[in-house]
Design an enzyme around this catalytic site. Sequence first.
Site, PDB file in Angstrom:
ATOM      1  N   ASP A 108       0.853  -1.187   0.000  1.00 24.49           N
ATOM      2  CA  ASP A 108       0.000   0.000   0.000  1.00 24.49           C
ATOM      3  C   ASP A 108       0.895   1.245   0.000  1.00 24.49           C
ATOM      4  O   ASP A 108       1.424   1.627  -1.033  1.00 24.49           O
ATOM      5  CB  ASP A 108      -0.917  -0.099   1.234  1.00 24.49           C
ATOM      6  CG  ASP A 108      -1.984   0.966   1.293  1.00 24.49           C
ATOM      7  OD1 ASP A 108      -2.501   1.359   0.237  1.00 24.49           O
ATOM      8  OD2 ASP A 108      -2.318   1.419   2.408  1.00 24.49           O
ATOM      9  N   LYS A 136      -1.240  -1.626  -4.611  1.00 23.30           N
ATOM     10  CA  LYS A 136      -2.011  -0.392  -4.838  1.00 23.30           C
ATOM     11  C   LYS A 136      -1.008   0.741  -5.092  1.00 23.30           C
ATOM     12  O   LYS A 136      -0.705   1.516  -4.188  1.00 23.30           O
ATOM     13  CB  LYS A 136      -2.833  -0.043  -3.588  1.00 23.30           C
ATOM     14  CG  LYS A 136      -4.099  -0.835  -3.411  1.00 23.30           C
ATOM     15  CD  LYS A 136      -5.081  -0.160  -2.462  1.00 23.30           C
ATOM     16  CE  LYS A 136      -4.823  -0.490  -1.032  1.00 23.30           C
ATOM     17  NZ  LYS A 136      -5.953  -0.166  -0.120  1.00 23.30           N
ATOM     18  N   PHE A 157     -10.379  -0.068  -0.492  1.00 18.95           N
ATOM     19  CA  PHE A 157     -10.034  -0.816   0.708  1.00 18.95           C
ATOM     20  C   PHE A 157     -10.539  -2.242   0.504  1.00 18.95           C
ATOM     21  O   PHE A 157     -11.719  -2.478   0.286  1.00 18.95           O
ATOM     22  CB  PHE A 157     -10.617  -0.198   1.980  1.00 18.95           C
ATOM     23  CG  PHE A 157      -9.926  -0.736   3.193  1.00 18.95           C
ATOM     24  CD1 PHE A 157      -8.712  -0.216   3.607  1.00 18.95           C
ATOM     25  CD2 PHE A 157     -10.457  -1.820   3.888  1.00 18.95           C
ATOM     26  CE1 PHE A 157      -8.028  -0.753   4.691  1.00 18.95           C
ATOM     27  CE2 PHE A 157      -9.790  -2.358   4.979  1.00 18.95           C
ATOM     28  CZ  PHE A 157      -8.576  -1.820   5.380  1.00 18.95           C
ATOM     29  N   ASP A 164      -8.043  -7.922   6.365  1.00 22.01           N
ATOM     30  CA  ASP A 164      -9.096  -7.593   7.322  1.00 22.01           C
ATOM     31  C   ASP A 164      -9.487  -6.115   7.297  1.00 22.01           C
ATOM     32  O   ASP A 164      -8.762  -5.263   6.784  1.00 22.01           O
ATOM     33  CB  ASP A 164      -8.625  -7.915   8.736  1.00 22.01           C
ATOM     34  CG  ASP A 164      -7.604  -6.886   9.230  1.00 22.01           C
ATOM     35  OD1 ASP A 164      -6.588  -6.692   8.543  1.00 22.01           O
ATOM     36  OD2 ASP A 164      -7.844  -6.258  10.278  1.00 22.01           O
TER      37      ASP A 164
END
Length: 188
Positions: A108, A136, A157, A164
Amino acid sequence: MSNTATRRRRPEVETLISERRIKRRIEELAGLLNRDYAGREVVLVPLLNGAIVFVADLIRHLDFPVFLDCIGVSSYGSRTVPEGLVFTKELRIGIRKREVIVIDDILDTGRTLKAVHRRLQALKPASLRTCTLLDKPSRRQVPFEADYIGFTIPDHFVVGYGLDFDERYRNLRYLGRLNTETSTGSKA
Ligand code: IMP
Ligand code: MG
């Protein structure tokens, strides 16, 4: 809540990548790894907890000898604080002069993998590469690129298949996009 309100609500999680696509892509990734590491002995280092489902499937398609040892790392405080990471489980296997592949669920901002990479590099492995299920790139804050990537995705997301949201959804068989309008709890 009334039945009408229930019917109008969008589902909390919408499928982004199906179980079938994940399975196919993991077989392809394993094919790349089997080609690149043929006949070599490799230490796989998954990051807890997000990478466990991914590594559990991936490892069963690998043909070369593997060792497995997880690293625990979690971010504390704000995600925007540089180096706000704490290691909750250290490696127990020595990696000096060994071939190492770090495995994570998602790349990320790049902070986690950058910190892990620096820490492992200091232990002087023969080689150190990274394999991540998701990437991402639009979210990157520190320069870091993975060597093997399952899927490159936009800035959603994502939950399921080990990932999670507030410790929920890790058990979904597919990768889903969390609908933040209907979900409860705060972003982990
Ligand atoms: P980074 O340090 O910002 O690259 O974040 C990596 C970690 O943040 C991952 O290992 C995940 O635990 C978490 N993360 C980042 N994006 C997501 C997401 O979309 N869903 C679930 N967890 C995420
Ligand atoms: Mg994680």
